[in-house]
Design a protein around this motif. Structure first.
Motif, PDB file in Angstrom:
ATOM      1  N   LEU A  37       0.578  -1.235  -0.051  1.00 42.65           N
ATOM      2  CA  LEU A  37      -0.184  -0.004   0.029  1.00 42.65           C
ATOM      3  C   LEU A  37       0.879   1.107   0.028  1.00 42.65           C
ATOM      4  CD1 LEU A  37      -2.375  -1.053   2.810  1.00 42.65           C
ATOM      5  CD2 LEU A  37      -2.802  -1.406   0.116  1.00 42.65           C
ATOM      6  N   ARG A  38       0.690   2.200  -0.963  1.00 49.36           N
ATOM      7  CA  ARG A  38       1.455   3.318  -1.042  1.00 49.36           C
ATOM      8  C   ARG A  38       0.486   4.513  -1.526  1.00 49.36           C
ATOM      9  NH1 ARG A  38       7.585   2.132  -3.205  1.00 49.36           N
ATOM     10  NH2 ARG A  38       8.167   0.342  -1.480  1.00 49.36           N
ATOM     11  N   PHE A  39       0.217   5.294  -0.454  1.00 50.04           N
ATOM     12  CA  PHE A  39      -0.856   6.343  -0.743  1.00 50.04           C
ATOM     13  C   PHE A  39      -0.114   7.766  -0.115  1.00 50.04           C
ATOM     14  CE2 PHE A  39      -3.635   2.497   0.057  1.00 50.04           C
ATOM     15  CZ  PHE A  39      -4.229   2.483  -1.532  1.00 50.04           C
ATOM     16  N   GLY A  40      -0.855   8.697  -0.557  1.00 55.54           N
ATOM     17  CA  GLY A  40      -0.338  10.246  -0.537  1.00 55.54           C
ATOM     18  C   GLY A  40       1.111  10.422  -0.479  1.00 55.54           C
ATOM     19  N   GLN A  41       1.618  11.131   0.322  1.00 53.11           N
ATOM     20  CA  GLN A  41       3.056  11.485   0.383  1.00 53.11           C
ATOM     21  C   GLN A  41       3.741  10.321   1.500  1.00 53.11           C
ATOM     22  OE1 GLN A  41       5.099  13.410  -1.554  1.00 53.11           O
ATOM     23  NE2 GLN A  41       3.234  13.344  -2.715  1.00 53.11           N
ATOM     24  N   GLY A  42       3.100   9.351   1.837  1.00 50.67           N
ATOM     25  CA  GLY A  42       3.688   8.370   2.637  1.00 50.67           C
ATOM     26  C   GLY A  42       3.676   8.739   4.241  1.00 50.67           C
ATOM     27  N   LEU A  43       2.664   9.593   4.422  1.00 55.40           N
ATOM     28  CA  LEU A  43       2.751   9.911   5.863  1.00 55.40           C
ATOM     29  C   LEU A  43       2.020   9.086   6.887  1.00 55.40           C
ATOM     30  CD1 LEU A  43       3.554  11.919   8.094  1.00 55.40           C
ATOM     31  CD2 LEU A  43       1.827  13.543   7.502  1.00 55.40           C
ATOM     32  N   ARG A  83       6.966  11.787  -3.066  1.00 49.16           N
ATOM     33  CA  ARG A  83       6.521  10.507  -3.314  1.00 49.16           C
ATOM     34  C   ARG A  83       5.594  10.423  -4.302  1.00 49.16           C
ATOM     35  NH1 ARG A  83      10.644  10.206  -0.367  1.00 49.16           N
ATOM     36  NH2 ARG A  83      10.652   9.387   1.733  1.00 49.16           N
ATOM     37  N   ARG A  84       5.874   9.363  -5.349  1.00 50.68           N
ATOM     38  CA  ARG A  84       4.716   8.892  -6.147  1.00 50.68           C
ATOM     39  C   ARG A  84       3.994   7.670  -5.869  1.00 50.68           C
ATOM     40  NH1 ARG A  84       8.951  10.749  -9.261  1.00 50.68           N
ATOM     41  NH2 ARG A  84      10.154   8.817  -8.810  1.00 50.68           N
ATOM     42  N   PRO A  85       2.800   7.843  -5.359  1.00 50.43           N
ATOM     43  CA  PRO A  85       2.135   6.824  -4.719  1.00 50.43           C
ATOM     44  C   PRO A  85       1.680   6.003  -5.791  1.00 50.43           C
ATOM     45  CG  PRO A  85       0.519   8.966  -4.681  1.00 50.43           C
ATOM     46  CD  PRO A  85       2.071   9.195  -5.228  1.00 50.43           C
ATOM     47  N   SER A  86       1.915   4.603  -5.549  1.00 50.20           N
ATOM     48  CA  SER A  86       1.324   3.467  -6.534  1.00 50.20           C
ATOM     49  C   SER A  86       0.284   2.730  -6.173  1.00 50.20           C
ATOM     50  CB  SER A  86       2.574   2.704  -6.682  1.00 50.20           C
ATOM     51  OG  SER A  86       2.924   2.052  -5.802  1.00 50.20           O
ATOM     52  N   MET A 128      -6.714  -5.185  10.144  1.00 50.01           N
ATOM     53  CA  MET A 128      -6.299  -3.788   9.600  1.00 50.01           C
ATOM     54  C   MET A 128      -7.040  -3.691   8.584  1.00 50.01           C
ATOM     55  SD  MET A 128      -2.672  -2.405   8.553  1.00 50.01           S
ATOM     56  CE  MET A 128      -2.719  -0.857   7.519  1.00 50.01           C
ATOM     57  N   PRO A 129      -8.364  -2.992   8.666  1.00 48.51           N
ATOM     58  CA  PRO A 129      -9.119  -2.590   7.730  1.00 48.51           C
ATOM     59  C   PRO A 129      -8.744  -1.085   6.857  1.00 48.51           C
ATOM     60  CG  PRO A 129     -10.242  -2.406   9.406  1.00 48.51           C
ATOM     61  CD  PRO A 129      -9.036  -2.950   9.658  1.00 48.51           C
ATOM     62  N   PHE A 130      -8.539  -1.295   5.664  1.00 50.59           N
ATOM     63  CA  PHE A 130      -7.931   0.201   5.084  1.00 50.59           C
ATOM     64  C   PHE A 130      -8.872   0.666   3.908  1.00 50.59           C
ATOM     65  CE2 PHE A 130      -5.989  -3.362   2.839  1.00 50.59           C
ATOM     66  CZ  PHE A 130      -5.924  -2.782   1.570  1.00 50.59           C
ATOM     67  N   ALA A 131      -8.845   1.870   3.716  1.00 47.86           N
ATOM     68  CA  ALA A 131      -9.404   2.558   2.391  1.00 47.86           C
ATOM     69  C   ALA A 131      -8.727   3.787   2.074  1.00 47.86           C
ATOM     70  CB  ALA A 131     -11.077   2.707   2.852  1.00 47.86           C
ATOM     71  N   ASP A 132      -8.642   4.083   0.577  1.00 47.62           N
ATOM     72  CA  ASP A 132      -8.425   5.331   0.145  1.00 47.62           C
ATOM     73  C   ASP A 132      -9.178   5.497  -0.969  1.00 47.62           C
ATOM     74  OD1 ASP A 132      -5.904   7.101  -0.416  1.00 47.62           O
ATOM     75  OD2 ASP A 132      -6.740   6.172  -2.466  1.00 47.62           O
ATOM     76  N   CYS A 133      -9.710   6.963  -1.158  1.00 47.57           N
ATOM     77  CA  CYS A 133     -10.501   7.429  -2.257  1.00 47.57           C
ATOM     78  C   CYS A 133      -9.593   8.465  -2.861  1.00 47.57           C
ATOM     79  CB  CYS A 133     -11.768   7.903  -1.992  1.00 47.57           C
ATOM     80  SG  CYS A 133     -12.793   8.458  -3.247  1.00 47.57           S
ATOM     81  N   THR A 134      -9.316   8.301  -4.222  1.00 45.00           N
ATOM     82  CA  THR A 134      -8.447   9.405  -5.041  1.00 45.00           C
ATOM     83  C   THR A 134      -9.597  10.024  -6.090  1.00 45.00           C
ATOM     84  OG1 THR A 134      -6.317   8.092  -4.498  1.00 45.00           O
ATOM     85  CG2 THR A 134      -6.408   9.907  -6.311  1.00 45.00           C
ATOM     86  N   TYR A 135      -9.565  11.338  -6.148  1.00 43.60           N
ATOM     87  CA  TYR A 135     -10.183  12.012  -7.146  1.00 43.60           C
ATOM     88  C   TYR A 135      -9.183  12.642  -7.895  1.00 43.60           C
ATOM     89  CZ  TYR A 135     -13.809  14.850  -9.251  1.00 43.60           C
ATOM     90  OH  TYR A 135     -14.454  15.497 -10.305  1.00 43.60           O
ATOM     91  N   LEU A 174      -5.399  13.348   4.494  1.00 37.11           N
ATOM     92  CA  LEU A 174      -5.889  14.026   3.284  1.00 37.11           C
ATOM     93  C   LEU A 174      -4.714  14.458   2.811  1.00 37.11           C
ATOM     94  CD1 LEU A 174      -8.275  15.100   1.695  1.00 37.11           C
ATOM     95  CD2 LEU A 174      -7.992  17.058   2.990  1.00 37.11           C
ATOM     96  N   SER A 175      -4.483  14.152   1.398  1.00 41.63           N
ATOM     97  CA  SER A 175      -3.189  14.382   0.525  1.00 41.63           C
ATOM     98  C   SER A 175      -3.714  15.067  -0.586  1.00 41.63           C
ATOM     99  CB  SER A 175      -2.267  13.240   0.407  1.00 41.63           C
ATOM    100  OG  SER A 175      -2.995  12.319  -0.415  1.00 41.63           O
ATOM    101  N   GLU A 176      -2.751  15.800  -1.319  1.00 43.41           N
ATOM    102  CA  GLU A 176      -3.162  16.423  -2.701  1.00 43.41           C
ATOM    103  C   GLU A 176      -1.801  16.641  -3.454  1.00 43.41           C
ATOM    104  OE1 GLU A 176      -2.303  19.888  -3.199  1.00 43.41           O
ATOM    105  OE2 GLU A 176      -1.350  20.122  -1.512  1.00 43.41           O
TER     106      GLU A 176
END
Length: 609
Positions: free
Chosen positions: A207-213, A232-235, A285-292, A326-328
């Protein structure tokens, strides 16, 4: 055994003196370090190297790859991949690297970094849905100490995929320091719909989301030395069958891409590998990510919960971690702005970072990042830019720059990667950090300052020099550590030679140097290295990247007084298969307290089908 190893050692050293006229083409590690903004290969992460070496061997077709494939490769952000897909839909296939650079979010600098990992084919057709392919890798190693002891290692890795969207992978490693352990096996099974935008993974994944924070598995670079190392380039959600599966998660995960949304979710089971020994240590460990995705950027919301059951998989006892972030990331005319704000619910600790990268003129590209990581913030699954090893207990700011000037110099090499460079290139960085929780009992206010400067001087078509200097000043432990390194490089088509001299000052003075030579033909390649070191303190240790088989990232730390040599070769016996061999010997004949040396033999067989 000891006498035989010493004779082999002296024979290889003699060969190193005789073969001083050999060389090679560019090293894939050079391209990987260049892409990630690392000053040297010693700064790279093993997982990243494994993934990028696979792309060097099998470049990704930029005209056939889907958005998800481009993102999962780690080469592109969601926004960059969407921009390429939109360009292909409106204008047809990308015909050249120059055309790729003109796409919004790419640019000339980034396209140049991409060139070793992608290919551009026109007239791409939909592959046969009955197609099947993959790669199998088998490796082994034997290390003999001059005191008579010996150890062995082994590993098997398999990856396969079909044109219908199914893929599977498995890795079974056995290291020198471990016994054969079924818990070390990593495997996954995945399916991806070509038009539905749905992907499902069962088994090992990353899992690699956002800037890794908040949510980023793997090790990653800890140093901040160039502009590219700041962001970071989130994959996102990716499959994993690496030999180093300790940094992945096991469970069930899915990703769905409706329109401009990319939704990832799943359930991981940290600790499941040790269920027979520690049945009460399995986490849910449930997880979720939503990218727009927007016209010139992306916004993502990520969250996960780590709960520890008591007495099995049911009846959750307590929560160990709960985070949301929250990342952008925005790209406006080649200028990138990125940030991430995270909140750790249990200690009620917020953390955040904000940064910028962009070219300010023809000769200079700048980057800056400001970070706030309180001591209460848990960093078990964080890998954001930082000056130390964890994204916790650190407030800091970094300014970095990449520069290039002088006439363009055409290079003598047999590949298209970096066929010409500016005569003077390099980077600089200044990092200041404050640590709210003191690092030692005697330190009331822990602070640190890091400075680094890299200058590459391309003398002519064949010769180049590289100077690297860094200095770290801190208020605890060893207050001062400085390093100066000089490399002389020579290249001529398939031939290569380099010489390195390294000086480190911390507890004492550490010295290291080596000569590296090699040659690469169409089916056979040979590389040879001989080096010496005089490092009396572990605080003055020097890390050296050692050439190894693909997927075997080898960066040992040298200390003591001794010398070493290594001989590595690759035989591509067919279009689909290759054999890698490596012989290395290390001895410590100059130490007062005798330390046994060692000899190591490794092999790796790769076959694509």
């Amino acid at each position: 055994m000891k006498g035989m190893c010493r004779k082999i050692f002296m024979a290889v050293m003699l060969i190193s003196v005789v073969l001083t006229a050999s060389g090679q083409e560019y090293d894939p590690m050079e391209a990987i370090a260049y892409f990630y903004g690392a000053v040297s290969a010693e700064q790279l992460d093993e997982d990243d190297v494994d993934r990028m070496e696979a792309l060097v061997r099998n470049p990704m077709d930029i005209n056939a790859a889907s958005i998800s494939k481009m993102v999962e490769s780690g080469l592109f952000t969601q926004y960059q991949a969407a921009s390429i897909a939109a360009y292909r839909q409106n204008h047809g296939h990308v015909m050249s690297m120059t055309e790729l650079a003109a796409i919004d979010g790419i640019g000339k600098d980034f396209a140049e970094r991409l060139s070793p990992f992608i290919c551009i084919r026109t007239g791409t057709v939909e592959p046969n849905r009955a197609g099947f392919g993959g790669e199998v890798c088998a490796r082994g190693g034997w290390k003999v100490s001059f005191d008579g002891s010996s150890r062995w290692s082994a590993g098997v890795k398999l990856k396969a995929e079909t044109a219908a969207g199914w893929s599977a992978g498995m890795a079974m490693p056995k290291t020198y320091s471990e016994k054969i352990d079924p818990k070390a096996v990593a495997a996954y099974l995945a399916w991806e719909g070509r038009r539905s935008g749905l992907k499902i993974i069962a088994g090992e994944f990353g899992l690699r989301f956002g800037q890794g924070l908040a949510l980023w598995t793997g090790m990653g670079m800890s140093g901040i030395s160039t502009v590219c190392s700041l962001e970071r380039r989130p994959s996102g959600l990716v499959t994993s069958s690496s030999f180093s599966a300790n940094y992945t998660l096991t469970g069930l995960a899915a990703r769905y891409s409706p329109g401009k949304f990319v939704i990832s979710c799943g359930l991981a089971l940290p600790g499941i590998r040790n269920i027979t020994e520690f049945p009460n240590d399995i986490h849910l460990m449930p997880f979720a990510d939503c990218t727009y995705l927007l016209d010139n950027g992306q916004i993502a919301l990520s969250a996960y919960l780590d709960a520890l059951p008591f007495g099995g998989l049911g009846n959750v006892q307590r929560c160990t971690e709960a985070k949301v972030s929250l990342s952008e990331r925005w790209c406006i005319d080649g200028h990138n702005i990125f940030s991430e704000l995270a909140f750790d619910f249990l200690p009620r600790a917020p953390a955040g970072l904000i940064g910028y990268t962009g070219r300010v003129c023809e000769y200079l590209r700048l980057g800056a990042v400001v970070r706030y990581y309180p001591a209460e913030y848990q960093a078990s699954r964080s890998n954001a830019p930082r000056s130390l090893t964890k994204c916790s207990n650190e407030h800091g700011a970094t300014l970095s720059g990449d520069f290039s000037f002088g006439k363009s110099v055409e290079l003598d090499r047999d590949d298209e990667y970096l066929s010409s460079v500016s005569r003077h290139t390099g980077s600089f960085s200044l990092d200041c950090a404050y640590f709210p929780q003191p690092k030692s009992k005697d330190d009331v206010m822990s602070r640190q300052l890091k400075l680094s400067l890299v200058w590459n001087f391309q003398i002519d078509r064949m010769f180049a020099m590289k100077f690297t200097s860094s200095c770290r000043v801190r208020t605890w432990g060893k207050p001062l550590r400085g390093e100066i390194r000089a490399d002389l490089l020579w290249r001529l088509l398939n031939y290569y030679a380099s010489f390195r001299a390294d000086v480190v000052k911390c507890n004492g003075v550490g010295l290291l140097g080596y000569a590296d030579i090699g040659w690469k033909g169409s089916t056979l390649a040979v590389w040879l290295r001989f080096g010496m070191f005089c490092i009396d303190s572990w605080d003055d240790r020097i890390y050296v990247y050692e050439r190894d088989a693909p997927g075997s990232f080898n960066v040992p730390a040298f200390s003591g007084r001794g010398l070493w040599t290594s001989l590595a070769g690759r035989w591509r016996f067919s279009r689909k298969g290759s054999l890698n061999l490596r012989l290395a010997l290390t001895d410590y004949p100059f130490m007062k307290n005798k330390k046994p040396g060692n000899a190591e033999l490794k092999f790796q067989l790769n076959w694509r089908f």
